[in-house]
Design a protein around this motif. Structure first.
Motif, PDB file in Angstrom:
ATOM      1  N   GLN A   1       0.742  -1.189   0.033  1.00 54.59           N
ATOM      2  CA  GLN A   1      -0.071  -0.142  -0.016  1.00 54.59           C
ATOM      3  C   GLN A   1       0.933   1.174  -0.181  1.00 54.59           C
ATOM      4  O   GLN A   1       1.824   1.502   0.567  1.00 54.59           O
ATOM      5  CB  GLN A   1      -0.801  -0.160   1.322  1.00 54.59           C
ATOM      6  N   GLY A   2       0.268   2.374  -0.650  1.00 52.84           N
ATOM      7  CA  GLY A   2       0.977   3.720  -0.634  1.00 52.84           C
ATOM      8  C   GLY A   2       2.081   3.788  -1.664  1.00 52.84           C
ATOM      9  O   GLY A   2       2.487   4.903  -1.682  1.00 52.84           O
ATOM     10  N   ALA A   3       2.487   2.827  -2.129  1.00 53.89           N
ATOM     11  CA  ALA A   3       3.500   2.902  -2.988  1.00 53.89           C
ATOM     12  C   ALA A   3       3.304   3.578  -4.363  1.00 53.89           C
ATOM     13  O   ALA A   3       3.990   4.291  -4.858  1.00 53.89           O
ATOM     14  CB  ALA A   3       4.458   1.434  -3.334  1.00 53.89           C
ATOM     15  N   ILE A   4       1.987   3.624  -4.996  1.00 54.35           N
ATOM     16  CA  ILE A   4       1.949   4.227  -6.184  1.00 54.35           C
ATOM     17  C   ILE A   4       0.535   5.360  -5.983  1.00 54.35           C
ATOM     18  O   ILE A   4      -0.117   5.051  -4.951  1.00 54.35           O
ATOM     19  CB  ILE A   4       1.354   3.267  -7.175  1.00 54.35           C
ATOM     20  N   ASP A   5       0.608   6.209  -6.848  1.00 55.43           N
ATOM     21  CA  ASP A   5      -0.559   7.332  -6.936  1.00 55.43           C
ATOM     22  C   ASP A   5      -1.639   6.696  -7.741  1.00 55.43           C
ATOM     23  O   ASP A   5      -1.354   6.824  -9.091  1.00 55.43           O
ATOM     24  CB  ASP A   5       0.033   8.531  -7.208  1.00 55.43           C
ATOM     25  N   GLU A   6      -2.643   6.378  -7.201  1.00 51.39           N
ATOM     26  CA  GLU A   6      -3.851   5.689  -8.104  1.00 51.39           C
ATOM     27  C   GLU A   6      -4.341   6.632  -9.141  1.00 51.39           C
ATOM     28  O   GLU A   6      -4.662   6.261 -10.123  1.00 51.39           O
ATOM     29  CB  GLU A   6      -4.957   5.166  -7.206  1.00 51.39           C
ATOM     30  N   THR A   7      -4.486   7.902  -8.647  1.00 52.17           N
ATOM     31  CA  THR A   7      -4.999   8.816  -9.656  1.00 52.17           C
ATOM     32  C   THR A   7      -4.280   9.120 -11.005  1.00 52.17           C
ATOM     33  O   THR A   7      -4.500   9.049 -11.953  1.00 52.17           O
ATOM     34  CB  THR A   7      -5.456  10.155  -9.078  1.00 52.17           C
ATOM     35  N   GLN A   8      -2.839   9.224 -10.632  1.00 54.72           N
ATOM     36  CA  GLN A   8      -1.832   9.448 -11.617  1.00 54.72           C
ATOM     37  C   GLN A   8      -1.670   8.318 -12.562  1.00 54.72           C
ATOM     38  O   GLN A   8      -1.442   8.087 -13.789  1.00 54.72           O
ATOM     39  CB  GLN A   8      -0.179  10.055 -10.743  1.00 54.72           C
ATOM     40  N   THR A   9      -1.696   7.156 -11.776  1.00 52.08           N
ATOM     41  CA  THR A   9      -1.571   5.755 -12.438  1.00 52.08           C
ATOM     42  C   THR A   9      -2.629   5.442 -13.690  1.00 52.08           C
ATOM     43  O   THR A   9      -2.371   5.115 -14.637  1.00 52.08           O
ATOM     44  CB  THR A   9      -1.581   4.586 -11.379  1.00 52.08           C
ATOM     45  N   LEU A  10      -3.865   6.005 -13.142  1.00 51.72           N
ATOM     46  CA  LEU A  10      -5.017   5.740 -13.992  1.00 51.72           C
ATOM     47  C   LEU A  10      -4.723   6.529 -15.209  1.00 51.72           C
ATOM     48  O   LEU A  10      -5.164   6.460 -16.175  1.00 51.72           O
ATOM     49  CB  LEU A  10      -6.427   5.965 -13.383  1.00 51.72           C
ATOM     50  N   LYS A  11      -4.437   7.867 -14.899  1.00 48.76           N
ATOM     51  CA  LYS A  11      -4.291   9.086 -16.110  1.00 48.76           C
ATOM     52  C   LYS A  11      -3.160   8.336 -17.056  1.00 48.76           C
ATOM     53  O   LYS A  11      -3.318   8.449 -18.187  1.00 48.76           O
ATOM     54  CB  LYS A  11      -3.807  10.180 -15.619  1.00 48.76           C
ATOM     55  N   TRP A  12      -2.100   7.665 -16.550  1.00 47.03           N
ATOM     56  CA  TRP A  12      -1.186   7.232 -17.369  1.00 47.03           C
ATOM     57  C   TRP A  12      -1.672   6.051 -18.240  1.00 47.03           C
ATOM     58  O   TRP A  12      -1.623   5.754 -19.328  1.00 47.03           O
ATOM     59  CB  TRP A  12       0.152   6.689 -16.840  1.00 47.03           C
ATOM     60  N   TYR A  13      -2.492   5.209 -17.596  1.00 46.53           N
ATOM     61  CA  TYR A  13      -2.918   4.165 -18.260  1.00 46.53           C
ATOM     62  C   TYR A  13      -4.047   4.725 -19.233  1.00 46.53           C
ATOM     63  O   TYR A  13      -3.944   3.941 -20.522  1.00 46.53           O
ATOM     64  CB  TYR A  13      -3.959   3.378 -17.399  1.00 46.53           C
ATOM     65  N   ALA A  14      -4.753   5.855 -19.318  1.00 45.63           N
ATOM     66  CA  ALA A  14      -5.647   6.294 -20.216  1.00 45.63           C
ATOM     67  C   ALA A  14      -4.567   6.742 -21.214  1.00 45.63           C
ATOM     68  O   ALA A  14      -5.048   6.802 -22.508  1.00 45.63           O
ATOM     69  CB  ALA A  14      -6.721   7.759 -19.554  1.00 45.63           C
ATOM     70  N   GLU A  15      -3.783   7.388 -21.094  1.00 52.80           N
ATOM     71  CA  GLU A  15      -2.669   7.708 -22.052  1.00 52.80           C
ATOM     72  C   GLU A  15      -2.271   6.551 -22.974  1.00 52.80           C
ATOM     73  O   GLU A  15      -2.327   6.620 -24.134  1.00 52.80           O
ATOM     74  CB  GLU A  15      -1.502   8.307 -21.733  1.00 52.80           C
ATOM     75  N   GLY A  16      -2.263   5.399 -22.357  1.00 50.48           N
ATOM     76  CA  GLY A  16      -1.826   4.351 -23.184  1.00 50.48           C
ATOM     77  C   GLY A  16      -3.139   3.783 -24.307  1.00 50.48           C
ATOM     78  O   GLY A  16      -2.757   3.667 -25.287  1.00 50.48           O
ATOM     79  N   LEU A  17      -4.148   3.763 -23.611  1.00 51.93           N
ATOM     80  CA  LEU A  17      -5.229   3.393 -24.526  1.00 51.93           C
ATOM     81  C   LEU A  17      -5.579   4.578 -25.567  1.00 51.93           C
ATOM     82  O   LEU A  17      -5.824   4.359 -26.624  1.00 51.93           O
ATOM     83  CB  LEU A  17      -6.584   3.611 -23.387  1.00 51.93           C
ATOM     84  N   ASN A  18      -5.305   5.796 -24.980  1.00 51.80           N
ATOM     85  CA  ASN A  18      -5.600   7.030 -26.088  1.00 51.80           C
ATOM     86  C   ASN A  18      -4.516   6.735 -27.058  1.00 51.80           C
ATOM     87  O   ASN A  18      -4.871   6.905 -28.531  1.00 51.80           O
ATOM     88  CB  ASN A  18      -5.196   8.156 -25.443  1.00 51.80           C
ATOM     89  N   HIS A  19      -3.383   6.400 -27.004  1.00 55.02           N
ATOM     90  CA  HIS A  19      -2.209   6.077 -27.985  1.00 55.02           C
ATOM     91  C   HIS A  19      -3.034   4.886 -28.862  1.00 55.02           C
ATOM     92  O   HIS A  19      -2.842   5.051 -30.082  1.00 55.02           O
ATOM     93  CB  HIS A  19      -0.905   5.772 -27.231  1.00 55.02           C
ATOM     94  N   ALA A  20      -3.271   3.867 -28.333  1.00 53.58           N
ATOM     95  CA  ALA A  20      -3.905   2.642 -29.071  1.00 53.58           C
ATOM     96  C   ALA A  20      -4.828   3.106 -30.094  1.00 53.58           C
ATOM     97  O   ALA A  20      -5.032   2.682 -31.191  1.00 53.58           O
ATOM     98  CB  ALA A  20      -4.182   1.540 -28.162  1.00 53.58           C
ATOM     99  N   CYS A  21      -5.850   4.037 -29.463  1.00 57.59           N
ATOM    100  CA  CYS A  21      -6.931   4.380 -30.353  1.00 57.59           C
ATOM    101  C   CYS A  21      -6.373   5.323 -31.466  1.00 57.59           C
ATOM    102  O   CYS A  21      -6.867   5.177 -32.686  1.00 57.59           O
ATOM    103  CB  CYS A  21      -7.906   5.247 -29.613  1.00 57.59           C
ATOM    104  N   GLU A  22      -5.531   6.285 -31.296  1.00 55.06           N
ATOM    105  CA  GLU A  22      -5.171   7.288 -32.214  1.00 55.06           C
ATOM    106  C   GLU A  22      -4.293   6.337 -33.271  1.00 55.06           C
ATOM    107  O   GLU A  22      -4.334   6.483 -34.253  1.00 55.06           O
ATOM    108  CB  GLU A  22      -4.127   8.298 -31.673  1.00 55.06           C
TER     109      GLU A  22
END
Ligand code: GLT
Ligand code: MN
Ligand code: MN
Length: 412
Positions: free
Chosen positions: A169-190
């Motif tokens: 617990q506490g090792a990662i920032d959930e909100t930031q990680t989700l934003k980064w994950y969204a960047e991956g999906l955005n890249h796949a869609c583009e």
């Protein structure tokens, strides 16, 4: 019974399979939008506490067997068929060419591709890791899979973020990680938008698949509902390109009613792909073949899907048990999984068209005709006999499941 030695064992299995009867022909099986994963067929029976029990199987053999069985569609991870270090090289192109040949030769289509973002050590901190170079590599991998999808004629891409989470617990920032994950999906869609233009095809349907735990202890997108919130969160540049690939067992694993989870996806217009299997509530991902644990629930799931116009893909994402041999995977495991699905699907049609159920449902919807102003007690009293129909409907569905509606009774 006398012992059954080596050579006689397959013959015994074949004879008993014949004796079971009730199988469909390959042509009948092919009428359904059933898809067979490379990884399910090639699964060797290994697990954390289990050594493999089967030998490796390549894509040619899987595709050949799928043709024989009557499974018309094939699905794969990038690394099921191309070793990680060969991705993006000439070997990838050669393998994709060989897969196309095998698919053509055996009359199969590749329906879905997915990127392995959980097994290799590079994903130890997930594809949305803190290190920017890992995230860049993940983007490249996702786009590369989309390209393979277009080359193979796929219409769907699946994303299973099983490593998107943490053990401690506490090792990662959930909100930031989700934003980064969204960047991956955005890249796949583009990348998909550009590739679709290049290959003169429609863009793929990008489908997220949730699992509540495993391999990460805590997963940031653990359920289909969490994924719906993510799709509509504003983080995705192309939310219209992203939908869901729920898995039956993954919903059971967190204690959900799969039928209700699917209904929520349907309401959002996001039920695009469906992994079919079976298992137990609140336990790990045993991936048992469809209908072997919860046939009644499965029948009800398929009634929902039939009556709401979902006709596939149905992806056989299960693991043949480690007690099944290489031969058994294709002679027993896959054909029986397909046949149970078809049987349940056809039964679901019987439920949907059953006159008793129709009349009961219509009566429930008509209500007692009481005046709402009469108050709670009077309304409850007015409807109370009608509500017995709930249990009657459930009994009728059970009768359809066991064939009692066709007169199957026991001499007692
Ligand atoms: C893995 C997982 C499955 C997913 C596959 C898609 S990978 O086998 O357990 O449920 O559907 O990536
Ligand atoms: Mn799955
Ligand atoms: Mn699973």
């Amino acid at each position: 019974m006398k012992t059954v030695s080596g050579g006689d064992q397959q013959a015994l299995v074949s004879r008993l399979m014949q004796a079971c009867g009730g199988g469909y022909t390959p042509a009948q099986r092919r009428k359904y939008f059933i898809t067979g994963p490379q990884w399910a067929a090639a699964y060797e029976g290994q697990a954390l506490f289990h050594a493999p029990t089967r030998k490796p199987v390549g894509f040619e053999e899987v595709i050949r067997h799928f043709e024989e069985i009557g499974i018309g569609h094939w699905t794969t991870h990038d690394t099921d068929v191309i070793p990680t270090d060969a991705l993006g090289t000439e070997r990838q192109e050669e393998t994709v060419g060989a897969i196309r040949k095998a698919l053509d030769k055996h009359g199969l289509e590749c329906s879905m591709v997915t990127t392995e973002t959980f097994h290799h050590a590079v994903w130890a901190a997930s594809p949305a890791a803190e290190a920017p170079e890992v995230r860049e590599y993940a983007k490249w991998r996702l786009a590369n899979t989309v390209k393979i999808g277009h080359q193979l004629g796929a219409r769907f891409a699946v994303y299973w973020p099983g490593s998107l989470g943490y053990q401690v617990q506490g090792a990662i920032d959930e909100t930031q990680t989700l934003k980064w994950y969204a960047e991956g999906l955005n890249h796949a869609c583009e990348a998909d938008i550009a590739l679709a233009r290049e290959y003169k095809r429609d863009t793929l349907k990008h489908c997220m698949e949730a699992k509540p735990f495993e391999p990460a202890a805590e997963i940031l997108l653990p359920t289909s509902d969490a994924m719906l919130a993510f799709i509509f969160s504003g983080l995705l540049k192309h939310p219209e390109m992203v939908g869901l690939n729920p898995e039956y067992l993954h919903e059971l694993m967190w204690g959900a009613a799969p039928r209700a989870a699917l209904a929520r996806a349907l309401l959002c217009g996001k039920l695009w792909h469906f992994d079919i299997n079976d298992g137990y509530r609140l336990k790990h991902d045993v991936d048992i073949a469809v209908g072997l644990v919860n046939p009644l629930d499965w029948l009800n799931v398929l009634v929902l899907l039939r009556t709401h116009g979902y006709h596939g893909p149905f992806n056989l994402d299960y693991k043949p048990p480690r007690t099944t041999s290489n031969h058994g995977v294709f002679s027993v495991s896959f054909p029986t999984a397909v046949d149970r699905f078809i049987t349940l699907w056809e039964m679901a049609g019987e439920v949907a068209g059953d006159p008793i159920i129709h009349e009961a449902v219509a009566a429930l919807k008509a209500g007692a005709g009481a005046n709402p102003g009469e108050g709670a007690a009077a309304l409850a009293e007015a409807n109370k006999e009608l509500l017995t129909l709930h249990e009657l409907i459930s009994h009728r569905i059970f009768q359809i499941l066991v064939g009692a509606h066709q007169g199957r009774v026991y001499a007692v």
